[in-house]
Design an enzyme around this catalytic site. Structure first.
Site, short mmCIF file in Angstrom:
data_model
loop_
_atom_site.label_atom_id
_atom_site.label_comp_id
_atom_site.label_asym_id
_atom_site.label_seq_id
_atom_site.Cartn_x
_atom_site.Cartn_y
_atom_site.Cartn_z
N ALA A 76 55.63 20.21 2.90
CA ALA A 76 56.90 20.25 3.63
C ALA A 76 57.12 18.88 4.27
O ALA A 76 56.16 18.15 4.53
CB ALA A 76 56.83 21.33 4.70
N GLY A 120 52.85 22.61 1.47
CA GLY A 120 53.95 23.30 0.78
C GLY A 120 53.99 22.99 -0.71
O GLY A 120 54.52 23.79 -1.49
N GLU A 123 51.60 25.35 -2.18
CA GLU A 123 52.22 26.68 -2.08
C GLU A 123 53.33 26.86 -3.11
O GLU A 123 53.47 27.92 -3.71
CB GLU A 123 52.75 26.89 -0.66
CG GLU A 123 51.62 26.97 0.36
CD GLU A 123 52.10 26.88 1.80
OE1 GLU A 123 52.90 25.96 2.12
OE2 GLU A 123 51.70 27.71 2.61
N GLU A 143 47.50 21.57 6.50
CA GLU A 143 48.36 21.81 7.67
C GLU A 143 47.60 21.80 8.99
O GLU A 143 48.15 21.44 10.04
CB GLU A 143 49.10 23.15 7.53
CG GLU A 143 50.17 23.18 6.44
CD GLU A 143 49.64 23.60 5.07
OE1 GLU A 143 48.41 23.57 4.85
OE2 GLU A 143 50.47 23.94 4.22
N1 CAA Z 1 56.37 14.71 4.73
C1 CAA Z 1 57.12 13.60 4.91
N2 CAA Z 1 56.82 12.42 4.36
C2 CAA Z 1 55.71 12.35 3.58
C3 CAA Z 1 54.90 13.48 3.33
C4 CAA Z 1 55.28 14.71 3.94
N3 CAA Z 1 54.60 15.85 3.73
N4 CAA Z 1 53.87 13.09 2.54
C5 CAA Z 1 54.05 11.78 2.28
N5 CAA Z 1 55.16 11.33 2.91
C6 CAA Z 1 55.70 9.97 2.90
C7 CAA Z 1 54.88 9.04 3.79
O1 CAA Z 1 55.26 9.17 5.14
C8 CAA Z 1 55.23 7.70 3.20
O2 CAA Z 1 56.50 7.34 3.66
P1 CAA Z 1 56.79 5.81 4.21
O3 CAA Z 1 56.54 4.95 3.01
O4 CAA Z 1 58.20 5.84 4.66
O5 CAA Z 1 55.79 5.57 5.29
C9 CAA Z 1 55.37 7.99 1.71
O6 CAA Z 1 55.57 9.41 1.60
C10 CAA Z 1 54.10 7.65 0.94
O7 CAA Z 1 53.02 8.31 1.55
P2 CAA Z 1 51.68 7.53 2.01
O8 CAA Z 1 51.97 6.10 2.34
O9 CAA Z 1 51.02 8.36 3.07
O10 CAA Z 1 50.85 7.58 0.63
P3 CAA Z 1 49.26 7.61 0.46
O11 CAA Z 1 49.01 7.45 -1.00
O12 CAA Z 1 48.60 6.67 1.40
O13 CAA Z 1 48.82 9.10 0.92
C11 CAA Z 1 48.99 11.49 0.98
C12 CAA Z 1 49.24 10.21 0.19
C13 CAA Z 1 47.48 11.73 1.13
C14 CAA Z 1 49.61 12.64 0.21
C15 CAA Z 1 49.63 11.36 2.40
O14 CAA Z 1 50.98 10.94 2.26
C16 CAA Z 1 49.63 12.63 3.20
O15 CAA Z 1 48.62 12.98 3.76
N6 CAA Z 1 50.79 13.34 3.26
C17 CAA Z 1 50.94 14.52 4.06
C18 CAA Z 1 50.28 15.74 3.41
C19 CAA Z 1 50.42 16.95 4.29
O16 CAA Z 1 49.93 16.99 5.41
N7 CAA Z 1 51.09 17.98 3.77
C20 CAA Z 1 51.32 19.22 4.48
C21 CAA Z 1 52.66 19.20 5.16
S1 CAA Z 1 52.93 20.61 6.23
C22 CAA Z 1 53.35 21.86 5.17
O17 CAA Z 1 53.45 21.69 3.98
C23 CAA Z 1 53.60 23.21 5.83
C24 CAA Z 1 53.76 24.35 4.88
O18 CAA Z 1 52.89 25.14 4.70
C25 CAA Z 1 55.02 24.52 4.16
#
Ligand code: CAA
Length: 270
Positions: A76, A120, A123, A143
């Site tokens: 998400a 998400g 999911e 999460e």
């Molecule tokens: N939401 C918003 N933006 C996101 C995102 C997310 N879930 N995942 C990645 N992005 C964005 C980053 O902020 C970044 O944007 P900027 O360039 O503007 O800074 C861009 O995508 C590229 O990401 P990274 O620079 O972080 O890329 P990376 O290769 O270093 O890392 C990653 C990749 C490990 C996937 C890392 O981006 C990450 O940890 N993302 C979040 C994953 C996460 O926590 N997901 C769960 C979300 S909560 C949820 O999903 C609730 C539910 O149950 C529905």
């Protein structure tokens, strides 16, 4: 947007997904690369819209959902939801519309997962009927690291798929992820391919399914899904009634006649 075949003149102009039709197979590609396909409201709105259109299109027999080689979806959209409040989440049933639309889908939906399928994203893949993975796919529910928990089925579907101990480990640590080989060994995905072959192979399977009689495909999907909802005896009863009902279809007559006549069936999806 590419949208070959059906309804191309009326196809909506999406900004976060691409859609394409190959024969009886529709492909929806998440296309928000700068955010690794993070599932913001607009992206989910477009996914739901495309799914609903393809589900209601008699020319489509199966749908493939995919992302990029780097990310199926990284979860998400954290930036979009970070300031949300309980009351508005509750009143608007935040995330509810994700699950409801896909679970209403009558046609088979196959996920082709390359790269990250986190939160998400994992999911969303698990809402699909079949998951195929590229060799570099990563499945996880991080999460807990954000001070929250999975909200679109992770605690339920992942537990069904991989068992309680592995699901707890993944969800409680937020850092134990499954690579494609592990996901295959746990039964979360059913096949693994080299990343560049994944979509092509997924479309082949979708085309194979789309060529079967659409009524029996829909009934088979419905019956398998009841295995998650019903007791064994109720599930068996449900299955038997649907099996009996298939004899009211033209495709059952054609399928069995073709077998007896030693030829390939020509299903009309009725
Ligand atoms: N939401 C918003 N933006 C996101 C995102 C997310 N879930 N995942 C990645 N992005 C964005 C980053 O902020 C970044 O944007 P900027 O360039 O503007 O800074 C861009 O995508 C590229 O990401 P990274 O620079 O972080 O890329 P990376 O290769 O270093 O890392 C990653 C990749 C490990 C996937 C890392 O981006 C990450 O940890 N993302 C979040 C994953 C996460 O926590 N997901 C769960 C979300 S909560 C949820 O999903 C609730 C539910 O149950 C529905």
């Amino acid at each position: 947007m590419t949208h070959g075949g059906i309804d191309s003149t009326n196809a909506p102009s999406y900004t976060m997904i691409k859609t394409e039709v190959q024969g009886r197979v529709a492909v929806i590609t998440l296309d928000r690369p700068k955010a690794l396909n993070a599932l913001c409201s607009e992206l989910f709105h477009e996914i739901n819209d495309a799914l609903s259109r393809f589900d209601n299109d008699a020319g489509i027999g199966a749908v493939v959902l995919t992302g990029s080689e780097r990310a199926f979806a990284a979860g998400a959209d954290i930036k979009e939801m970070k300031d949300a409040e309980f009351v508005s989440n509750y009143k608007t049933n935040f995330l509810g519309h994700w699950v409801e639309q896909i679970s209403r889908m009558r046609k088979p939906l196959i996920a082709a997962v390359n790269g990250y399928a986190l939160g998400g994203g994992c999911e969303l893949a698990m809402m699909c009927d079949i998951i195929y993975a590229g060799e570099k796919a990563v499945f996880g529910q991080p999460e807990i690291n954000l001070g929250t928990i999975p909200g679109a089925g992770g605690t339920q579907r992942l537990t069904h798929a991989v068992g309680k101990s592995k699901a707890m480990e993944m969800i409680l640590t937020g850092s134990v992820n499954l690579d494609a080989t592990e996901a295959l060994s746990y039964g979360l995905v059913s096949k693994v391919f080299p990343p560049e072959k994944l979509l092509e192979e997924t479309i082949k399977t979708a085309a194979k399914i789309a060529a079967k009689g659409a009524v029996s495909v829909q009934m088979a999907k419905e019956a398998v899904n009841q295995a998650y909802e019903l007791s064994l005896s109720s599930g068996l009863h449900f299955e038997r009634r649907l099996f009996q009902a298939t004899f009211a279809t033209k495709d059952q007559k054609e399928g069995m006649a073709a077998f007896a006549e030693k030829r390939k069936p020509d299903f009309v999806h009725e």
